[in-house]
Scaffold this active site. Structure first.
Site, PDB file in Angstrom:
ATOM      1  N   SER A 136     -11.927  -4.791   9.972  1.00  0.00           N
ATOM      2  CA  SER A 136     -11.322  -4.400   8.707  1.00  0.00           C
ATOM      3  C   SER A 136     -12.415  -4.144   7.688  1.00  0.00           C
ATOM      4  O   SER A 136     -13.519  -4.705   7.769  1.00  0.00           O
ATOM      5  CB  SER A 136     -10.415  -5.528   8.211  1.00  0.00           C
ATOM      6  OG  SER A 136     -10.138  -5.386   6.848  1.00  0.00           O
ATOM      7  N   CYS A 195       0.824  -1.214   0.000  1.00  0.00           N
ATOM      8  CA  CYS A 195       0.000   0.000   0.000  1.00  0.00           C
ATOM      9  C   CYS A 195       0.855   1.259   0.000  1.00  0.00           C
ATOM     10  O   CYS A 195       0.466   2.290  -0.548  1.00  0.00           O
ATOM     11  CB  CYS A 195      -0.918   0.027   1.225  1.00  0.00           C
ATOM     12  SG  CYS A 195      -1.786  -1.511   1.552  1.00  0.00           S
ATOM     13  N   ASP A 220      -2.097  -2.792   8.243  1.00  0.00           N
ATOM     14  CA  ASP A 220      -3.095  -3.676   8.841  1.00  0.00           C
ATOM     15  C   ASP A 220      -2.917  -5.113   8.363  1.00  0.00           C
ATOM     16  O   ASP A 220      -3.010  -6.061   9.138  1.00  0.00           O
ATOM     17  CB  ASP A 220      -4.509  -3.210   8.476  1.00  0.00           C
ATOM     18  CG  ASP A 220      -4.898  -1.934   9.187  1.00  0.00           C
ATOM     19  OD1 ASP A 220      -4.062  -1.396   9.932  1.00  0.00           O
ATOM     20  OD2 ASP A 220      -6.022  -1.463   8.977  1.00  0.00           O
TER      21      ASP A 220
END
Length: 560
Positions: free
Chosen positions: A474, A51, A83
């Site tokens: 999430s 990311c 995450d």
């Protein structure tokens, strides 16, 4: 003084501050650069996840573009927590905390160095609200550039994304996937740079930021490694110059109306529950009255028409191919679902930005369905209340799970305990898994519960087991799940008083979360309840535990 150097003159042109100029000359800065507006280009880049791995390159492109625009762009860095990497580990406690650190970093750097404006480059979900909160605190012209979405993976003809890896673990436990194919899914789920490809929290928050007006049109849907993303970097430099000249600041852009646009877009797309936390925090930072009741109101009057993973079929790359978020927003504007008069970082209003854009053509076989044929007639971000959540809870209910769930509680005081129980098949169809002491203070850090929900889905129990928690989920989570239960167990909330076998009811129609216990029984249990203190806290988590507000208040740390 140059009218566009409203702040940087103090360190670059003030004759009574020679040390500032001396320090700048030492960096190799020319007289020309010294006399131009200073723009901080804040990167959340780091090398250990897809990311964010390319964000420093985007920041470098933006810096060069600012210099072509007659601005002095200078890169600085802040942090990020992955995450996907930290999920299910103790490291996940730092995820939400990182949002506050990013906001603190942006505020500290821009104000500490007397910069005139900022362009922040963010990839993961906490990066974006953290960057926007930091820019709101400085209230100097600012733009957020989203790092962009990842391309889909592919293994044996099946499209993959990061959640495929989590769910493969559940299939492996159930014996439905070979070791070879399990390894094949993991190796091919993420093919390169970019944020998780479904309507998970990163793409949810990039869409919210664009709808709010803090990103340029198409920022949320331009893929990470595309020519369009590079062109956006150049346009960001031109746009920040216009914002500096006109003195258009985040406080002019983030308003009640623009927040309503953001929430509306999130609901229509079927976005992540984390948007509730982050948009509440942005609103609080902006000083805009906006509460859970606003989410409840917008959710009840807004359908879900985005058929995106995790509960749907499509990825963000599919929306890009159909015209991107601006085409989607033009469709909504034409239907009267957006406030067109909100100012944006282009210096124009939403309606002006969309005037020359053709609306998306919705279809029941594409990513966006027609408003007249929604996936769900009301929103999926259900704000629940009841004797288990007196101050609120958030459920992501797509409609595929059903409208209600009732079952006996299986109570666990940590995620690790719940994961072990699911792995050892102690959780059965009909159960309501309760994971507590993982809230903002009790975690601390309010970790996401993607691993247990993915294990439940992978084990084939997605429609037969519910899960409630004072933690969060999430954007990749789906199933009958309720998070953000407030007050949290650490503060003595009712979720901390539950026992195995207590009958829990989740009702999306009535928007309630309740346990079949009388007020007298709950009060009696409260008398014997003792606080469960997190162990071994130091530094960051210790400060967070002391300062953080509740989930219903957005988990901000700069509360009054």
């Amino acid at each position: 003084m140059n009218d566009m150097k409203r702040h940087s003159w103090e360190i670059s042109q003030n004759p009574e501050h020679p040390a500032g100029k001396a320090m700048l000359y030492a960096t190799g800065m020319s007289d020309k650069q010294m006399n131009q507006p200073f723009v901080g280009v804040g990167s959340c880049g780091y090398e250990s996840n897809p990311c964010n791995m390319h964000l420093n390159d985007l920041a470098a492109s933006i810096r060069e573009a600012t210099r072509k625009e007659g601005l002095t762009g200078l890169v600085f860095n802040t942090i990020g927590i992955s995450d996907g990497t930290s999920m299910g580990t103790l490291g996940m406690r730092y995820s939400l905390v990182s949002r506050e650190i990013i906001a603190d970093s942006v505020e500290s750097f821009i104000c500490g160095h007397s910069f005139d404006a900022s362009i922040t480059v963010a990839g993961c979900d906490k990066n974006m609200p953290g960057a926007i909160m930091g820019m709101l605190r400085t209230d100097r012209p600012g733009i957020m550039v989203y790092g962009g979405t990842i391309a889909s993976g592919l293994y044996k003809g099946e499209k993959l994304n990061i959640v495929s890896a989590f769910e493969a673990f559940g299939k492996r436990l159930k014996g439905e996937i070979s070791e070879e194919d399990y390894d094949g899914v993991i190796r091919n789920a993420c093919p390169g740079a970019g944020a998780c490809g479904g309507m998970y929290t990163a793409n949810t928050m990039s869409s919210a930021a664009e709808a709010m007006g803090m990103s340029l049109p198409y920022s949320s849907t331009n893929p990470a490694m595309s020519p369009e993303k590079q062109a956006e970097c150049a346009e960001a430099a031109a746009a920040i110059k216009r914002l500096i000249a006109a003195d258009i600041r985040p406080s002019h852009i983030v308003t009640r109306k623009s927040l309503e646009n953001a929430v509306r877009v999130v609901v229509l797309l079927g976005g992540s529950t984390n948007a509730v936390l982050h948009l509440l925090a942005i609103a609080r930072t902006a000083g805009v009255p906006f509460t859970l009741e606003d989410f409840r109101r917008i959710n009840e009057e807004t359908p879900v028409i985005g058929d995106f993973k995790p509960s749907g079929q499509f990825l963000m790359e599919d929306l890009h191919e159909q015209g991107g978020l601006p085409a989607f927003m033009r469709y909504l504007l034409d239907k009267g679902l957006l406030h067109g008069d909100c100012l944006t970082v282009t210096g124009k209003t939403v309606a002006e930005n969309l005037a020359a854009i053709s609306p998306i053509i919705p279809s029941t076989v594409n990513a966006i369905r027609p408003l007249e044929q929604p996936l769900k007639p009301t929103g999926h971000l259900c704000i629940l209340k009841g004797n288990l959540a007196p101050e609120g809870a958030v459920a992501k209910i797509s409609g595929k799970e059903g409208k209600a769930f009732q079952g006996p509680a299986k109570v666990y005081d940590s995620e690790a305990e719940a994961n072990a129980a699911i792995r050892d098949k102690q959780v059965q169809a009909g159960d309501v898994v309760v994971i507590r002491y993982v809230g903002p203070k009790g975690g601390p850090g309010m970790p996401e519960m993607l691993k247990p929900t993915s294990m439940i889905i992978g084990a084939g129990l997605g429609s037969e087991v519910a899960l409630i928690t004072d933690g969060r989920f999430s954007g990749g989570t789906h199933g009958f799940v309720v998070g953000h239960v407030t007050p949290e167990a650490y503060l003595g909330g009712p979720i901390g008083l539950l026992q195995d076998g207590d009958l829990i009811t989740i009702a999306s129609d009535g928007l309630t979360l309740s346990v079949d216990l009388s007020e007298e029984e709950l009060a009696q249990r409260k008398k014997t309840w003792t606080p469960r203190q997190p162990k071994g806290l130091q530094g960051t988590l210790k400060k967070y535990n002391r300062l953080v507000a509740t989930a219903s208040e957005g988990c901000v740390t700069d509360q009054d």
